[in-house]
Design a protein around this motif. Structure first.
Motif, mmCIF file in Angstrom:
data_model
loop_
_atom_site.group_PDB
_atom_site.id
_atom_site.type_symbol
_atom_site.label_atom_id
_atom_site.label_comp_id
_atom_site.label_asym_id
_atom_site.label_seq_id
_atom_site.Cartn_x
_atom_site.Cartn_y
_atom_site.Cartn_z
ATOM 1 N N VAL A 211 39.850 35.272 22.267
ATOM 2 C CA VAL A 211 40.591 35.201 23.533
ATOM 3 C C VAL A 211 40.101 36.286 24.491
ATOM 4 O O VAL A 211 39.845 36.032 25.675
ATOM 5 C CB VAL A 211 42.110 35.349 23.278
ATOM 6 C CG1 VAL A 211 42.853 35.641 24.578
ATOM 7 C CG2 VAL A 211 42.668 34.089 22.649
ATOM 8 N N ASP A 212 39.950 37.516 23.982
ATOM 9 C CA ASP A 212 39.523 38.623 24.836
ATOM 10 C C ASP A 212 38.020 38.620 25.060
ATOM 11 O O ASP A 212 37.546 39.058 26.110
ATOM 12 C CB ASP A 212 39.953 39.954 24.216
ATOM 13 C CG ASP A 212 41.465 40.148 24.290
ATOM 14 O OD1 ASP A 212 42.079 39.568 25.202
ATOM 15 O OD2 ASP A 212 42.017 40.868 23.438
ATOM 16 N N VAL A 213 37.273 38.143 24.089
ATOM 17 C CA VAL A 213 35.822 38.092 24.246
ATOM 18 C C VAL A 213 35.431 37.093 25.340
ATOM 19 O O VAL A 213 34.476 37.305 26.077
ATOM 20 C CB VAL A 213 35.149 37.749 22.895
ATOM 21 C CG1 VAL A 213 33.661 37.496 23.085
ATOM 22 C CG2 VAL A 213 35.360 38.891 21.902
ATOM 23 N N ARG A 214 36.181 36.014 25.456
ATOM 24 C CA ARG A 214 35.927 35.063 26.546
ATOM 25 C C ARG A 214 36.070 35.760 27.902
ATOM 26 O O ARG A 214 35.296 35.504 28.836
ATOM 27 C CB ARG A 214 36.893 33.878 26.459
ATOM 28 C CG ARG A 214 36.643 32.943 25.280
ATOM 29 C CD ARG A 214 37.537 31.707 25.359
ATOM 30 N NE ARG A 214 37.411 30.887 24.162
ATOM 31 C CZ ARG A 214 38.236 30.946 23.120
ATOM 32 N NH1 ARG A 214 39.278 31.784 23.151
ATOM 33 N NH2 ARG A 214 38.057 30.172 22.068
ATOM 34 N N LYS A 215 37.064 36.642 28.014
ATOM 35 C CA LYS A 215 37.245 37.402 29.250
ATOM 36 C C LYS A 215 36.025 38.272 29.524
ATOM 37 O O LYS A 215 35.587 38.423 30.680
ATOM 38 C CB LYS A 215 38.507 38.269 29.162
ATOM 39 C CG LYS A 215 39.816 37.502 29.030
ATOM 40 C CD LYS A 215 40.995 38.464 29.014
ATOM 41 C CE LYS A 215 42.337 37.748 28.902
ATOM 42 N NZ LYS A 215 42.594 37.234 27.543
ATOM 43 N N GLN A 216 35.482 38.882 28.469
ATOM 44 C CA GLN A 216 34.300 39.734 28.630
ATOM 45 C C GLN A 216 33.103 38.919 29.116
ATOM 46 O O GLN A 216 32.350 39.361 29.986
ATOM 47 C CB GLN A 216 33.959 40.406 27.304
ATOM 48 C CG GLN A 216 32.880 41.473 27.410
ATOM 49 C CD GLN A 216 33.436 42.771 27.955
ATOM 50 O OE1 GLN A 216 34.133 43.509 27.272
ATOM 51 N NE2 GLN A 216 33.129 43.072 29.210
ATOM 52 N N ILE A 217 32.944 37.734 28.571
ATOM 53 C CA ILE A 217 31.847 36.861 28.994
ATOM 54 C C ILE A 217 32.024 36.465 30.455
ATOM 55 O O ILE A 217 31.067 36.481 31.246
ATOM 56 C CB ILE A 217 31.760 35.624 28.087
ATOM 57 C CG1 ILE A 217 31.321 36.034 26.674
ATOM 58 C CG2 ILE A 217 30.805 34.581 28.662
ATOM 59 C CD1 ILE A 217 31.363 34.912 25.657
ATOM 60 N N ASN A 218 33.254 36.133 30.838
ATOM 61 C CA ASN A 218 33.515 35.765 32.232
ATOM 62 C C ASN A 218 33.300 36.946 33.167
ATOM 63 O O ASN A 218 32.850 36.776 34.306
ATOM 64 C CB ASN A 218 34.936 35.222 32.379
ATOM 65 C CG ASN A 218 35.056 33.796 31.855
ATOM 66 O OD1 ASN A 218 34.120 33.006 31.961
ATOM 67 N ND2 ASN A 218 36.206 33.461 31.283
ATOM 68 N N PHE A 219 33.605 38.150 32.695
ATOM 69 C CA PHE A 219 33.317 39.354 33.486
ATOM 70 C C PHE A 219 31.818 39.450 33.764
ATOM 71 O O PHE A 219 31.394 39.680 34.899
ATOM 72 C CB PHE A 219 33.795 40.602 32.738
ATOM 73 C CG PHE A 219 33.305 41.899 33.328
ATOM 74 C CD1 PHE A 219 33.975 42.502 34.373
ATOM 75 C CD2 PHE A 219 32.156 42.514 32.825
ATOM 76 C CE1 PHE A 219 33.513 43.697 34.922
ATOM 77 C CE2 PHE A 219 31.688 43.703 33.354
ATOM 78 C CZ PHE A 219 32.370 44.305 34.413
ATOM 79 N N CYS A 220 31.022 39.294 32.709
ATOM 80 C CA CYS A 220 29.562 39.375 32.872
ATOM 81 C C CYS A 220 29.056 38.318 33.848
ATOM 82 O O CYS A 220 28.212 38.604 34.706
ATOM 83 C CB CYS A 220 28.877 39.217 31.521
ATOM 84 S SG CYS A 220 29.128 40.598 30.394
#
Length: 326
Positions: A211-220
């Motif tokens: 869930v949080d890693v998806r946010k990190q990918i979207n940040f990038c």
């Protein structure tokens, strides 16, 4: 920008856009007036300073997770040890996890001090071709808490990039904290004028991490950082005695590979749990060197080889693009 408030609307066109402060999505934003003046789009002179200072660093990689506790710093340390096994490569790790600097411990450099020379701060050398820089070396004691607001964190990150005598490096691995906040925005801004290979995203198989890693990918994706790929860490437990593998964190939604496929980013591989990895990190040792026949060590070697290959490809593409521009 440090003057810009944190409450940025989802429809924000970006401070560099010609419609900054004027678009419909800017209505109600506390930064609207600042953006409309064009001051928010001004290029920080530190960006060029960083570019020049890191011009002798061939590969620059961010290692991110979005979620704490997925073994990101462990992965960074073993990635650094693994690349440095090639004695012709100069490798350094920059720890920008300001509030939780664990790199000195897992790299076997805890308690060391940074020395200042005429060419800047000297990183702490683990080996002739492997060095480390971390706020952990600047604290009064191992138990000292870093209680800083964003601007001070950004200032230290800038100093790390501009004032450390990195010399000529083949790889600079930047260990970032969990999340998508101050440190991430600062490192993205300061490296925006430099050629970076991209980010390695570390996750574990269970959905609570994804869930949080998806946010990190979207940040990038939102800030334009290339994603080298996703690594699924703690992917099963391998018994050191019988080498039988057992699932500890159940990948109920398909794990890291499925997530990478859904988000259209490369998947670099899985690294299983092995209790000796934690022991090597506590002792500041290379797990791959200490237990080369372990299934986890074999997995590390495969992932590291893939990362090196992808970085070389990025570097070649960047060089080709520069030649075409010229």
């Amino acid at each position: 920008m440090e003057n810009v408030a944190e409450s940025i609307p989802n429809a924000c066109p970006g401070t560099a856009s010609q419609t900054a402060g004027k678009a419909s999505g800017c209505e109600g934003c506390p930064n609207q007036k600042l953006c409309s003046t064009g001051k928010a789009a001004a290029v920080d002179p530190a960006v060029e300073e960083v570019r020049q200072h890191l011009s002798t660093v061939r590969h620059k990689m961010l290692v991110m997770s979005g979620k704490g506790g997925v073994g990101k710093s462990t992965f960074v340390s073993q990635l650094a040890f693994g690349i440095a096994e090639d004695r012709t490569k100069q490798v350094s790790v920059l720890d920008i996890d300001i509030c939780g600097p664990s790199i000195p411990r897992v790299m076997g450099a805890e308690g060391q001090q940074v020395h200042l020379s005429g060419s800047g701060w000297s990183p702490v050398y683990i080996d002739e071709n492997l060095s480390v820089m971390s706020v952990g070396f600047l604290l009064e004691s191992l138990d000292s808490a870093v209680i800083w607001r964003g601007p001070r964190k950004a200032g230290l990150i800038k100093d790390f990039l501009c004032k450390v005598d990195w010399n000529e490096l083949d790889y600079l691995l930047i260990d970032t904290p969990p999340g998508t906040s101050d440190e991430h925005l600062s490192i993205e801004k300061y490296l925006s004028g430099s050629t970076i290979d991209g980010a390695i995203i570390v996750t574990t198989p269970q959905e609570i991490a994804l869930v949080d890693v998806r946010k990190q990918i979207n940040f990038c994706k939102r800030v334009g950082i290339n994603i080298i790929g996703v690594v699924e860490n703690m992917s099963g437990f391998v018994c050191p005695k019988c080498t039988r593998e057992t699932q500890i964190f159940i990948p109920e939604t398909g794990g890291g590979e499925k997530m990478a496929e859904e988000m259209a980013v490369p998947f670099l591989g899985r690294i299983p749990l092995d209790p000796r990895i934690a022991q090597c990190c506590d002792d500041g040792q290379s797990f791959v060197s200490e237990f080369p026949d372990s299934p986890a060590a074999v997995a590390y070697k495969n992932v590291i080889a893939t990362i090196i290959s992808r970085c070389e490809k990025v570097h070649q593409e960047a060089a080709s693009g520069a030649m075409e521009t010229d």
